[in-house]
Design a protein around this motif. Sequence first.
Motif, PDB file in Angstrom:
ATOM      1  N   GLY A 186       0.803  -1.224   0.000  1.00 30.39           N
ATOM      2  CA  GLY A 186       0.000   0.000   0.000  1.00 30.39           C
ATOM      3  C   GLY A 186       0.831   1.267   0.000  1.00 30.39           C
ATOM      4  O   GLY A 186       0.391   2.305  -0.504  1.00 30.39           O
ATOM      5  N   GLN A 294      -5.122   5.722   5.257  1.00 29.32           N
ATOM      6  CA  GLN A 294      -5.133   6.072   3.827  1.00 29.32           C
ATOM      7  C   GLN A 294      -5.036   4.816   2.952  1.00 29.32           C
ATOM      8  O   GLN A 294      -5.734   4.680   1.958  1.00 29.32           O
ATOM      9  CB  GLN A 294      -3.958   6.984   3.492  1.00 29.32           C
ATOM     10  N   ARG A 297      -8.185   2.906   2.839  1.00 29.09           N
ATOM     11  CA  ARG A 297      -9.245   3.611   2.119  1.00 29.09           C
ATOM     12  C   ARG A 297      -9.153   3.344   0.619  1.00 29.09           C
ATOM     13  O   ARG A 297     -10.121   3.466  -0.105  1.00 29.09           O
ATOM     14  CB  ARG A 297      -9.086   5.115   2.389  1.00 29.09           C
ATOM     15  N   LYS A 298      -7.950   3.049   0.134  1.00 29.09           N
ATOM     16  CA  LYS A 298      -7.746   2.933  -1.322  1.00 29.09           C
ATOM     17  C   LYS A 298      -8.122   1.561  -1.867  1.00 29.09           C
ATOM     18  O   LYS A 298      -8.143   0.602  -1.153  1.00 29.09           O
ATOM     19  CB  LYS A 298      -6.300   3.259  -1.656  1.00 29.09           C
TER      20      LYS A 298
END
Length: 298
Positions: A186, A294, A297-298
């Motif tokens: 990530g 973050q 969330r992706k």
Amino acid sequence: MMSKGLFIRLLTLLAVAAGCGQGAGVDGLQVLRHTREIVRHGPHPPGSEAQRKAGEYIAGQLEALGLEVDTHTFRPVTPRGRLRMTNIRGILPGRDERVLILASHYDSKFYDAFEFVGANDGASTSGLVLELARVLVQDNPAGLTLWFVFFDGEEAVGEWSSADSLYGSREFVKREKNRGNLRKVGAMILLDLVGGKDLRILQEGYSTPWLNKIIWNQASRLGHERIFRSSGRGSHIEDDHLPFLRAGIPAVDLIDLSYAHWHKPTDTLDKLSGPNLEVVGAVVLASLPEIARQVKRK
Ligand SMILES: [Zn+2]
């Protein structure tokens, strides 16, 4: 003779004291100890016996932390012929299988004219990644799977070019892509040259903006604006984060190229600052929860 109650109180005190230097945060002295071990056998460019020993030390430390260690040796063609290089990875499984990489290169640059150990250029940040691993094994606030990665062959063997540089990180990305692991990654945080006494880190130009933003926000919240400068963006620096960015992985390079001893024989242990390495480690640790949010969330 000591009473039982006093004995137990003493034991508790000792346990607390032992925990002090080895607590929840990054210990700059511990980073310097690792750094000393990595440069212990002198210049350690790719393929050298000293580099093999540096790699052994790093892998041994990761194993001692209970991490799964995976080393990969490859032999790329360089201006000095084929050289043996070894990437090292320690794996800390998280609740989430998505991966966050903390990385540094651990080779020193070839110089024939003088002795170059690269105390700050490779060794100090490798020491810092080892120390971050120790802290994160105790408590991994991000919840992501963590890979602590040590690249060989970051430095150019001759003159810097796209073919003669970043051997380890290019190989790492290629290999993980072939194994189908890259899609799990990530984000990547790269540390390079952040152990100097007069440390100033600017936002590196290629780095992913949201990663820079999270890190600089945390630095300012913790009061470290003197090190993490907010006055504009720094220059674009080619480093081990580039192969990851090219593969579409968000990546950030925390680097201080204004280090006065960069690629000089004077890049030695006495130029390093434990407290500054501790600050960078603390800022990275403080940034992990938001980076993890973050990534999820992706
Ligand atoms: Zn270098």
